[in-house]
Scaffold this motif. Structure first.
Motif, short mmCIF file in Angstrom:
data_model
loop_
_atom_site.label_atom_id
_atom_site.label_comp_id
_atom_site.label_asym_id
_atom_site.label_seq_id
_atom_site.Cartn_x
_atom_site.Cartn_y
_atom_site.Cartn_z
N PRO A 71 13.34 21.60 37.96
CA PRO A 71 12.86 22.05 36.65
C PRO A 71 11.72 21.18 36.13
CG PRO A 71 15.25 22.00 36.69
CD PRO A 71 14.77 21.35 37.96
N ASP A 72 11.70 19.89 36.50
CA ASP A 72 10.62 18.99 36.09
C ASP A 72 10.05 18.32 37.34
OD1 ASP A 72 8.92 17.06 35.04
OD2 ASP A 72 10.29 16.57 33.39
N LEU A 73 9.09 19.00 37.95
CA LEU A 73 8.49 18.51 39.19
C LEU A 73 7.80 17.17 38.99
CD1 LEU A 73 7.89 19.05 42.17
CD2 LEU A 73 5.88 20.37 41.44
N ASP A 74 7.12 16.99 37.87
CA ASP A 74 6.43 15.72 37.62
C ASP A 74 7.41 14.56 37.51
OD1 ASP A 74 3.89 16.87 37.72
OD2 ASP A 74 3.91 17.32 35.57
N ALA A 75 8.58 14.79 36.91
CA ALA A 75 9.60 13.74 36.81
C ALA A 75 10.12 13.38 38.20
CB ALA A 75 10.75 14.17 35.91
N ALA A 76 10.31 14.38 39.06
CA ALA A 76 10.74 14.10 40.44
C ALA A 76 9.69 13.25 41.15
CB ALA A 76 10.97 15.40 41.20
N ARG A 77 8.44 13.62 41.00
CA ARG A 77 7.35 12.89 41.64
C ARG A 77 7.33 11.43 41.14
NH1 ARG A 77 3.83 16.20 40.30
NH2 ARG A 77 3.65 17.40 42.22
N ARG A 78 7.43 11.22 39.83
CA ARG A 78 7.41 9.86 39.28
C ARG A 78 8.60 9.04 39.79
NH1 ARG A 78 5.92 12.79 34.69
NH2 ARG A 78 8.05 12.71 33.88
N PHE A 79 9.78 9.67 39.85
CA PHE A 79 10.99 8.98 40.29
C PHE A 79 10.85 8.49 41.73
CE2 PHE A 79 15.29 9.16 42.23
CZ PHE A 79 15.97 8.29 41.40
N TYR A 80 10.51 9.38 42.65
CA TYR A 80 10.45 9.00 44.06
C TYR A 80 9.26 8.10 44.35
CZ TYR A 80 14.46 11.89 44.68
OH TYR A 80 15.73 12.38 44.58
N ASP A 81 8.14 8.32 43.66
CA ASP A 81 7.01 7.41 43.82
C ASP A 81 7.38 6.00 43.37
OD1 ASP A 81 5.50 9.55 44.77
OD2 ASP A 81 4.25 9.72 42.97
N ALA A 82 8.13 5.88 42.26
CA ALA A 82 8.54 4.57 41.74
C ALA A 82 9.48 3.86 42.71
CB ALA A 82 9.21 4.73 40.38
N LEU A 83 10.19 4.63 43.52
CA LEU A 83 11.09 4.02 44.52
C LEU A 83 10.36 3.68 45.81
CD1 LEU A 83 14.27 6.22 44.02
CD2 LEU A 83 13.89 3.87 43.25
N GLY A 84 9.05 3.94 45.85
CA GLY A 84 8.26 3.59 47.02
C GLY A 84 8.11 4.69 48.05
N PHE A 93 6.72 17.17 49.08
CA PHE A 93 7.61 16.84 50.19
C PHE A 93 7.53 15.35 50.49
CE2 PHE A 93 6.99 21.35 51.33
CZ PHE A 93 8.30 21.72 51.58
N TYR A 94 8.70 14.75 50.76
CA TYR A 94 8.80 13.36 51.18
C TYR A 94 9.55 13.31 52.51
CZ TYR A 94 7.76 12.32 46.28
OH TYR A 94 7.18 12.25 45.05
N VAL A 122 23.96 8.12 41.60
CA VAL A 122 22.85 8.15 40.66
C VAL A 122 22.16 9.50 40.78
CG1 VAL A 122 20.67 7.08 39.95
CG2 VAL A 122 22.51 5.65 40.90
N ALA A 123 21.95 10.17 39.63
CA ALA A 123 21.24 11.45 39.63
C ALA A 123 19.76 11.20 39.39
CB ALA A 123 21.79 12.37 38.53
N ASP A 124 18.92 11.90 40.16
CA ASP A 124 17.49 11.83 39.90
C ASP A 124 17.18 12.65 38.65
OD1 ASP A 124 17.10 14.56 40.58
OD2 ASP A 124 15.96 14.13 42.38
N PRO A 125 15.95 12.67 38.17
CA PRO A 125 15.65 13.37 36.91
C PRO A 125 15.94 14.88 36.92
CG PRO A 125 13.91 11.83 37.41
CD PRO A 125 14.81 11.88 38.62
N ASN A 126 16.10 15.48 38.09
CA ASN A 126 16.41 16.91 38.16
C ASN A 126 17.86 17.19 38.51
OD1 ASN A 126 13.82 18.51 37.72
ND2 ASN A 126 13.15 16.87 39.09
N GLY A 127 18.70 16.14 38.54
CA GLY A 127 20.12 16.32 38.76
C GLY A 127 20.59 16.19 40.20
#
Length: 142
Positions: free
Chosen positions: A13-26, A39-40, A115-120
């Motif tokens: 539902p929030d693609l930008d939040a997913a991107r920020r979350f996984y990018d922040a984890l490296g 895609f990662y 731990v849930a990512d920003p999209n659950g």
């Protein structure tokens, strides 16, 4: 059908939040189409994708409000309890929500957290001393 999973794709539902979350984890995107999908690499030969929820629904012929991630965890086995705690802290700092704080598990001798990512999407971050992950990503159970 071969016993392989090459892509795991999650409605976001929030693609930008997913991107920020996984990018922040490296994590580094293998393919990133703004406002559509990212895609990662999640394991050797496997990609984890986050598809903008409305487009995901259209692709499946479903309604976006009926999409949710449920009854599923992705798991990562770490080398120690301290690594579990440190990763949970990083995930929270990146926008994740603790569903279960780091603790001794009820099953199988595992020390873990959820731990849930920003999209659950829920991650189990674990240390199971009986299991190991080889340098090539192969998993040995026991």
């Amino acid at each position: 059908m071969g016993q392989d999973v090459h892509f795991i794709t999650v409605a976001a539902p929030d693609l930008d939040a997913a991107r920020r979350f996984y990018d922040a984890l490296g994590w580094r995107a293998t393919l990133d189409v703004p406002a559509e999908i990212v895609f990662y690499r999640s394991a050797p030969g496997q990609l984890l994708g986050f598809f903008q929820a409305e487009k995901f629904a259209r692709d499946q012929g479903a309604r976006a409000e009926h999409l949710s991630v449920s009854g599923l965890t992705l798991s990562q086995n770490l080398s120690s309890r301290a690594e579990v705690i440190a990763l949970v802290d990083r995930m929270v700092a990146a926008g994740g929500t603790v569903r279960k704080a780091p603790q001794q598990g009820e099953f199988g001798g595992v020390f873990h957290a959820h731990v849930a990512d920003p999209n659950g999407l829920v991650w189990e971050v674990a240390h199971n001393p009986a299991w190991s992950v080889g340098p090539d990503g192969s998993v040995a159970l026991g």
